[in-house]
Design an enzyme around this catalytic site. Sequence first.
Site, PDB file in Angstrom:
ATOM      1  N   THR A 191      -3.206   3.587 -31.152  1.00 62.37           N
ATOM      2  CA  THR A 191      -2.333   2.849 -30.226  1.00 62.37           C
ATOM      3  C   THR A 191      -3.054   1.675 -29.570  1.00 62.37           C
ATOM      4  O   THR A 191      -2.514   0.568 -29.488  1.00 62.37           O
ATOM      5  CB  THR A 191      -1.826   3.807 -29.124  1.00 62.37           C
ATOM      6  N   TYR A 214      12.621   4.310 -27.088  1.00 60.58           N
ATOM      7  CA  TYR A 214      11.435   4.861 -26.433  1.00 60.58           C
ATOM      8  C   TYR A 214      11.809   5.933 -25.410  1.00 60.58           C
ATOM      9  O   TYR A 214      11.175   6.041 -24.349  1.00 60.58           O
ATOM     10  CB  TYR A 214      10.642   3.729 -25.769  1.00 60.58           C
ATOM     11  N   ASN A 252       0.494  -4.154 -29.515  1.00 59.57           N
ATOM     12  CA  ASN A 252      -0.174  -3.635 -30.703  1.00 59.57           C
ATOM     13  C   ASN A 252       0.608  -3.861 -31.997  1.00 59.57           C
ATOM     14  O   ASN A 252       0.550  -3.065 -32.916  1.00 59.57           O
ATOM     15  CB  ASN A 252      -0.529  -2.158 -30.500  1.00 59.57           C
ATOM     16  N   ARG A 296       1.521   5.604 -40.637  1.00 58.70           N
ATOM     17  CA  ARG A 296       0.761   5.790 -39.384  1.00 58.70           C
ATOM     18  C   ARG A 296      -0.733   5.531 -39.621  1.00 58.70           C
ATOM     19  O   ARG A 296      -1.417   4.934 -38.802  1.00 58.70           O
ATOM     20  CB  ARG A 296       0.960   7.199 -38.826  1.00 58.70           C
ATOM     21  N   LYS A 355       6.753  -5.761 -33.736  1.00 57.70           N
ATOM     22  CA  LYS A 355       7.089  -6.028 -32.339  1.00 57.70           C
ATOM     23  C   LYS A 355       7.067  -7.549 -32.070  1.00 57.70           C
ATOM     24  O   LYS A 355       6.557  -8.334 -32.893  1.00 57.70           O
ATOM     25  CB  LYS A 355       6.100  -5.284 -31.428  1.00 57.70           C
ATOM     26  N   ARG A 401      -3.327  -2.606 -36.744  1.00 56.54           N
ATOM     27  CA  ARG A 401      -3.718  -2.863 -35.353  1.00 56.54           C
ATOM     28  C   ARG A 401      -5.198  -3.238 -35.250  1.00 56.54           C
ATOM     29  O   ARG A 401      -5.580  -4.102 -34.459  1.00 56.54           O
ATOM     30  CB  ARG A 401      -3.405  -1.639 -34.494  1.00 56.54           C
ATOM     31  N   HIS A 441       5.382  -0.861 -34.415  1.00 57.38           N
ATOM     32  CA  HIS A 441       5.733   0.529 -34.137  1.00 57.38           C
ATOM     33  C   HIS A 441       5.871   1.238 -35.465  1.00 57.38           C
ATOM     34  O   HIS A 441       6.385   0.654 -36.433  1.00 57.38           O
ATOM     35  CB  HIS A 441       7.083   0.614 -33.406  1.00 57.38           C
ATOM     36  N   PHE A 462       4.001   3.295 -17.479  1.00 57.71           N
ATOM     37  CA  PHE A 462       3.918   2.018 -18.192  1.00 57.71           C
ATOM     38  C   PHE A 462       5.255   1.601 -18.795  1.00 57.71           C
ATOM     39  O   PHE A 462       5.380   0.508 -19.343  1.00 57.71           O
ATOM     40  CB  PHE A 462       2.853   2.068 -19.296  1.00 57.71           C
ATOM     41  N   GLU A 470      14.944   8.023 -35.587  1.00 61.84           N
ATOM     42  CA  GLU A 470      14.810   6.580 -35.369  1.00 61.84           C
ATOM     43  C   GLU A 470      15.572   5.783 -36.427  1.00 61.84           C
ATOM     44  O   GLU A 470      16.220   4.786 -36.111  1.00 61.84           O
ATOM     45  CB  GLU A 470      13.323   6.185 -35.366  1.00 61.84           C
TER      46      GLU A 470
HETATM   47  P1  ATP Z   1       4.539   3.174 -31.215  1.00 61.84           P
HETATM   48  O1  ATP Z   1       5.418   4.331 -30.749  1.00 61.84           O
HETATM   49  O2  ATP Z   1       4.999   1.841 -30.670  1.00 61.84           O
HETATM   50  O3  ATP Z   1       4.379   3.189 -32.716  1.00 61.84           O
HETATM   51  P2  ATP Z   1       2.200   4.721 -30.627  1.00 61.84           P
HETATM   52  O4  ATP Z   1       2.969   5.858 -31.259  1.00 61.84           O
HETATM   53  O5  ATP Z   1       0.864   4.385 -31.185  1.00 61.84           O
HETATM   54  O6  ATP Z   1       3.072   3.387 -30.642  1.00 61.84           O
HETATM   55  P3  ATP Z   1       3.007   5.697 -28.033  1.00 61.84           P
HETATM   56  O7  ATP Z   1       2.199   6.655 -27.232  1.00 61.84           O
HETATM   57  O8  ATP Z   1       4.234   6.200 -28.714  1.00 61.84           O
HETATM   58  O9  ATP Z   1       2.027   4.959 -29.067  1.00 61.84           O
HETATM   59  O10 ATP Z   1       3.400   4.487 -27.043  1.00 61.84           O
HETATM   60  C1  ATP Z   1       4.450   3.590 -27.358  1.00 61.84           C
HETATM   61  C2  ATP Z   1       4.009   2.192 -27.009  1.00 61.84           C
HETATM   62  O11 ATP Z   1       3.909   2.056 -25.596  1.00 61.84           O
HETATM   63  C3  ATP Z   1       2.619   1.802 -27.505  1.00 61.84           C
HETATM   64  O12 ATP Z   1       2.627   1.346 -28.834  1.00 61.84           O
HETATM   65  C4  ATP Z   1       2.247   0.701 -26.547  1.00 61.84           C
HETATM   66  O13 ATP Z   1       2.877  -0.528 -26.883  1.00 61.84           O
HETATM   67  C5  ATP Z   1       2.830   1.208 -25.230  1.00 61.84           C
HETATM   68  N1  ATP Z   1       1.868   2.045 -24.457  1.00 61.84           N
HETATM   69  C6  ATP Z   1       1.500   3.318 -24.711  1.00 61.84           C
HETATM   70  N2  ATP Z   1       0.640   3.780 -23.772  1.00 61.84           N
HETATM   71  C7  ATP Z   1       0.458   2.762 -22.895  1.00 61.84           C
HETATM   72  C8  ATP Z   1      -0.292   2.580 -21.666  1.00 61.84           C
HETATM   73  N3  ATP Z   1      -1.042   3.547 -21.163  1.00 61.84           N
HETATM   74  N4  ATP Z   1      -0.236   1.385 -21.043  1.00 61.84           N
HETATM   75  C9  ATP Z   1       0.529   0.386 -21.517  1.00 61.84           C
HETATM   76  N5  ATP Z   1       1.281   0.483 -22.663  1.00 61.84           N
HETATM   77  C10 ATP Z   1       1.246   1.641 -23.336  1.00 61.84           C
HETATM   78 MG    MG Z   2       4.986   6.387 -30.687  1.00 62.54          MG
END
Ligand code: ATP
Ligand code: MG
Length: 159
Positions: A92, A50, A123, A86, A10, A103, A126, A58, A137
């Site tokens: 996350t 996304y 973080n 993962r 990112k 992370r 992705h 968010f 994806e």
């Molecule tokens: P990614 O999909 O980016 O690999 P992830 O699978 O760990 O991350 P997801 O739940 O898919 O987490 O959320 C996608 C992204 O959105 C997170 O990586 C983070 O950057 C952001 N995000 C998720 N939850 C929140 C929240 N509650 N507040 C702010 N940002 C959030």
């Molecule tokens: Mg995700």
Amino acid sequence: MIERTLVVIKPDGVQRKLVGKITARFEDIGLKIVGMKMIWLDRDFSKKHYAAHVKKPFYKYLEDFIVAGPVVAMVLEGVHAVDTVRKHTGATEPFAAAPGTIRGDYAHHSYKHSDKKKIAVKNIIHASETSADAKKEISLWFPEKELHSYKTTDENHVF
Ligand code: ATP
Ligand code: MG
């Protein structure tokens, strides 16, 4: 089972010059890079990538974050690549990510979005969550001609 997964470094990871370190970690555990590029996402693409989060409170802040600078996207191939990546990515929220994960080791910003904090969790990377997500994806990010099948010299040993 050999499969492919998508990793995106990112804007925070790129701007903090972590591309080399992160890529090396995946190569070191035996995963093979079969596609890689730097791109600067636009808002439409963010909504496609996304899609599962577009309606969440968010999302607006996640979109601002992901289009704030170029990202480095790569497709990694290897045994159980999706779960393996993962596992190495970590939780996350960086404060919850185990030491030794990307992370856990590199993220410094752990605020979650709330009414007071209008911000996305920064973080670093992705990683596709399931094999089905990975397939979707990868086809969104990489046309077939940008993905390459080849043998690494150490394939017989680390796979
Ligand atoms: P990614 O999909 O980016 O690999 P992830 O699978 O760990 O991350 P997801 O739940 O898919 O987490 O959320 C996608 C992204 O959105 C997170 O990586 C983070 O950057 C952001 N995000 C998720 N939850 C929140 C929240 N509650 N507040 C702010 N940002 C959030
Ligand atoms: Mg995700």
